[in-house]
Design an enzyme around this catalytic site. Structure first.
Site, short mmCIF file in Angstrom:
data_model
loop_
_atom_site.label_atom_id
_atom_site.label_comp_id
_atom_site.label_asym_id
_atom_site.label_seq_id
_atom_site.Cartn_x
_atom_site.Cartn_y
_atom_site.Cartn_z
N TYR A 1 41.69 35.01 55.15
CA TYR A 1 42.57 35.35 54.01
C TYR A 1 41.75 35.63 52.76
CZ TYR A 1 45.28 34.33 49.78
OH TYR A 1 45.82 34.39 48.51
N THR B 1 43.11 35.52 43.89
CA THR B 1 43.13 34.08 44.11
C THR B 1 41.78 33.44 43.82
OG1 THR B 1 43.30 32.42 45.87
CG2 THR B 1 42.70 34.62 46.57
N ASP B 2 41.82 32.18 43.44
CA ASP B 2 40.56 31.45 43.22
C ASP B 2 39.80 31.25 44.53
OD1 ASP B 2 42.25 29.55 44.39
OD2 ASP B 2 42.03 28.06 42.80
N GLU B 3 40.49 31.45 45.68
CA GLU B 3 39.82 31.22 46.96
C GLU B 3 38.69 32.21 47.21
OE1 GLU B 3 42.25 30.35 50.32
OE2 GLU B 3 43.64 29.15 49.16
N LYS C 1 41.14 39.08 50.48
CA LYS C 1 41.45 39.20 49.05
C LYS C 1 40.19 39.60 48.26
CE LYS C 1 44.88 38.32 47.16
NZ LYS C 1 46.10 39.13 46.86
P1 NAD Z 1 54.22 35.37 49.73
O1 NAD Z 1 53.61 35.30 51.09
O2 NAD Z 1 55.27 34.40 49.34
O3 NAD Z 1 54.84 36.83 49.50
C1 NAD Z 1 54.20 37.99 49.90
C2 NAD Z 1 55.20 39.15 49.82
O4 NAD Z 1 54.51 40.36 50.19
C3 NAD Z 1 56.39 39.01 50.77
O5 NAD Z 1 57.59 39.35 50.10
C4 NAD Z 1 56.10 40.00 51.87
O6 NAD Z 1 57.26 40.55 52.48
C5 NAD Z 1 55.31 41.08 51.10
N1 NAD Z 1 54.44 41.86 51.98
C6 NAD Z 1 53.56 41.38 52.91
N2 NAD Z 1 52.96 42.41 53.54
C7 NAD Z 1 53.45 43.56 52.98
C8 NAD Z 1 53.21 44.94 53.20
N3 NAD Z 1 52.35 45.36 54.13
N4 NAD Z 1 53.87 45.84 52.43
C9 NAD Z 1 54.76 45.44 51.49
N5 NAD Z 1 55.04 44.14 51.27
C10 NAD Z 1 54.39 43.20 51.99
O7 NAD Z 1 52.99 35.34 48.73
P2 NAD Z 1 52.88 34.64 47.29
O8 NAD Z 1 52.55 33.22 47.46
O9 NAD Z 1 54.05 35.04 46.48
O10 NAD Z 1 51.56 35.36 46.75
C11 NAD Z 1 51.66 36.60 46.04
C12 NAD Z 1 50.27 37.08 45.69
O11 NAD Z 1 49.62 36.10 44.88
C13 NAD Z 1 49.37 37.29 46.90
O12 NAD Z 1 48.60 38.46 46.66
C14 NAD Z 1 48.49 36.06 46.93
O13 NAD Z 1 47.22 36.36 47.49
C15 NAD Z 1 48.38 35.74 45.45
N6 NAD Z 1 48.18 34.31 45.13
C16 NAD Z 1 49.06 33.37 45.58
C17 NAD Z 1 48.88 32.04 45.20
C18 NAD Z 1 49.83 30.96 45.64
O14 NAD Z 1 49.57 29.79 45.36
N7 NAD Z 1 50.93 31.27 46.28
C19 NAD Z 1 47.80 31.68 44.38
C20 NAD Z 1 46.90 32.68 43.98
C21 NAD Z 1 47.12 33.99 44.34
O1 DAU Z 2 44.24 28.63 45.67
C1 DAU Z 2 45.15 29.68 45.73
C2 DAU Z 2 45.72 29.78 47.13
O2 DAU Z 2 46.60 28.68 47.28
C3 DAU Z 2 46.45 31.08 47.39
O3 DAU Z 2 45.54 32.15 47.31
C4 DAU Z 2 47.11 31.08 48.77
O4 DAU Z 2 47.89 32.25 48.94
C5 DAU Z 2 48.03 29.86 48.85
O5 DAU Z 2 48.59 29.78 50.14
C6 DAU Z 2 47.25 28.58 48.53
O6 DAU Z 2 46.28 28.30 49.58
P1 DAU Z 2 46.03 26.81 50.12
O7 DAU Z 2 45.47 26.91 51.47
O8 DAU Z 2 45.33 25.98 49.11
O9 DAU Z 2 47.58 26.31 50.15
P2 DAU Z 2 48.42 25.47 51.24
O10 DAU Z 2 49.72 25.14 50.60
O11 DAU Z 2 48.41 26.11 52.57
O12 DAU Z 2 47.56 24.11 51.34
C7 DAU Z 2 47.29 23.31 50.21
C8 DAU Z 2 46.43 22.15 50.66
O13 DAU Z 2 47.22 21.28 51.49
C9 DAU Z 2 45.24 22.55 51.51
O14 DAU Z 2 44.14 21.70 51.21
C10 DAU Z 2 45.69 22.32 52.95
C11 DAU Z 2 46.66 21.14 52.81
N1 DAU Z 2 47.80 21.10 53.77
C12 DAU Z 2 48.58 22.21 53.89
C13 DAU Z 2 49.64 22.22 54.76
C14 DAU Z 2 50.52 23.45 54.91
C15 DAU Z 2 48.09 19.94 54.48
O15 DAU Z 2 47.37 18.91 54.33
N2 DAU Z 2 49.14 19.94 55.33
C16 DAU Z 2 49.93 21.03 55.52
O16 DAU Z 2 50.88 20.98 56.36
#
Ligand code: NAD
Ligand code: DAU
Length: 358
Positions: free
Chosen positions: A161, A135-137, A165
């Site tokens: 988190y 992730t970019d985080e 990562k």
């Molecule tokens: P998500 O939370 O929707 O899904 C995570 C999945 O991992 C779920 O199916 C869960 O059951 C499984 N899981 C959790 N713990 C586990 C374990 N111990 N063993 C096996 N499976 C397990 O997550 P997502 O949003 O699909 O993100 C997927 C990946 O991409 C993550 O590694 C996250 O850090 C990365 N990522 C997500 C975003 C985003 O915007 N969602 C952005 C950048 C990177």
């Molecule tokens: O940047 C990549 C990341 O993006 C991934 O690595 C993470 O897995 C993914 O969850 C996401 O993280 P964020 O914290 O940016 O996403 P989230 O959807 O939780 O929040 C997006 C923005 O919106 C953040 O600035 C917080 C704000 N927010 C979020 C929620 C859930 C609100 O203002 N209200 C809300 O209820």
């Protein structure tokens, strides 16, 4: 035939990735989906592939060393696409421990499983690849409105988190450096699209809007995220798995920065545009639902990715504009309200009430 071990394939991006790959490659690949099925994992996302001979689901926790080794001993894995993680920043602030276990120790188990099964006397079996989906985080936050994260930006994670990562990324890097392990790391900005769990901004706002519930905006609403349509991300991961230069990191971003308040406003406007005149929900959907709530602790101000390297090395660029992507996403949620209803029962309600004090 290449065999993919996809971890976390029942989650948001993982299930989109499996659907994307089966659509693209059909029967010419095999996918093994390893997922523990936490609250975020949902096999319903994979209904359209579950019957296929070239798809297999294994309910396994990546923290279970023995199980992971046994999977690598049973199957001849060519690609590990590692999504499985605890992924929600707010949950990591409340309970960091599970983030360290899954995101760090789970990744270590996968690295060890792949390494021991791919090693030969003089290196590794041919054409093997481990992709750590990160992730970019891990880069922390941008405090201004003009700079970008590059692959060379120092790691400076701010939340439990992102710290977990970053730790996992460093483990992958250490295996590349120490053992010449065939891996890539991708670092992606915020994804959106179908099947995203409604703890994240976009599906939460769509769901609340449709149920005439308040739309909780953290702090000022001026924090910026760089949104990427999930299919574009899946394409990038496939390209990195195939052609990423060994050991390299690739940033993946949408060239699409938006303030949170812009996203929430756009969701309300698009709901009103998409719902038919006679839909009774229209009456309650308005900007008045927007409610500013207490800010997230340590809330990162801005993320913005420079995806220059992946474009130069592999020719990848985001293809879906936000205007198009958000309509596709909202149309999917409107068509799949029963999916949303099923997953927002039970545990989700408890989480929501505790998180937003309702
Ligand atoms: P998500 O939370 O929707 O899904 C995570 C999945 O991992 C779920 O199916 C869960 O059951 C499984 N899981 C959790 N713990 C586990 C374990 N111990 N063993 C096996 N499976 C397990 O997550 P997502 O949003 O699909 O993100 C997927 C990946 O991409 C993550 O590694 C996250 O850090 C990365 N990522 C997500 C975003 C985003 O915007 N969602 C952005 C950048 C990177
Ligand atoms: O940047 C990549 C990341 O993006 C991934 O690595 C993470 O897995 C993914 O969850 C996401 O993280 P964020 O914290 O940016 O996403 P989230 O959807 O939780 O929040 C997006 C923005 O919106 C953040 O600035 C917080 C704000 N927010 C979020 C929620 C859930 C609100 O203002 N209200 C809300 O209820």
């Amino acid at each position: 035939m290449k065999t993919y071990l996809v971890t976390g394939g029942a989650g948001f991006i993982g299930s989109n990735f499996i659907l994307y790959m089966i659509k693209k490659y059909g029967d010419s690949i095999k996918i093994i989906n390893v997922d523990k099925l936490t609250y975020a994992g949902n096999l319903e996302n994979l209904k359209e592939v579950e019957h296929r001979d070239n798809y297999k689901f294994l309910k396994v926790d990546i923290c279970d060393k023995e199980e992971i080794l046994s999977i690598f001993n049973t199957y001849d894995i060519d690609r590990v696409i590692h999504f499985a993680a605890e992924s929600h920043v707010d949950r990591s602030i409340k309970n960091p421990e599970v983030f360290v276990n899954t995101n760090v120790l789970g990744t270590l188990n996968l690295l060890n499983g792949a390494k021991q099964s791919w090693e030969t006397e003089d290196g590794y079996k041919k054409d093997k690849k481990f992709v750590q989906v990160s992730t970019d985080e891990v880069y922390g936050e941008l405090e201004d409105e003009v700079s970008f994260f590059y692959e060379t930006t120092p790691l400076d994670p701010h939340s439990p988190y992102s710290a977990s990562k970053a730790s996992a990324d460093l483990l992958v890097k250490s295996y590349v450096n120490t053992f010449h392990f065939p891996a890539n790391i991708t670092r992606c900005s915020n994804n959106y699209g179908p099947y995203q769990f409604p703890e994240k901004l976009i599906p939460l706002m769509i769901n609340n809007g449709l149920n005439s519930k308040k739309l909780p905006v953290y702090g000022s609403g001026l924090n910026v995220r760089d949104w990427l349509y999930v299919d574009d991300h899946c394409k990038a991961i496939d390209m990195v798995a195939e052609a990423g230069h060994k050991g390299e990191v690739y940033n993946v971003g949408g060239h699409n920065e938006k303030k949170n308040i812009e996203i929430v406003t756009m969701i309300i406007d698009t709901l009103l545009e998409m719902l038919p005149e006679e839909d009774p929900r229209r009456k309650y959907i308005s900007h008045d639902l927007i409610t500013y709530v207490e800010d997230r602790k340590g809330h990162d101000f801005r993320y913005a990715i420079a995806p220059d390297k992946i474009k130069a090395d592999l020719g990848w660029e985001p293809e879906t504009s936000f205007a198009e992507g958000i309509k596709l996403t909202m149309a999917w949620y409107l068509d799949n309200m029963d999916w949303m209803e099923r997953i927002t029962k039970g545990d989700y309600q408890n989480y929501y009430n505790e998180m937003y004090r309702e």
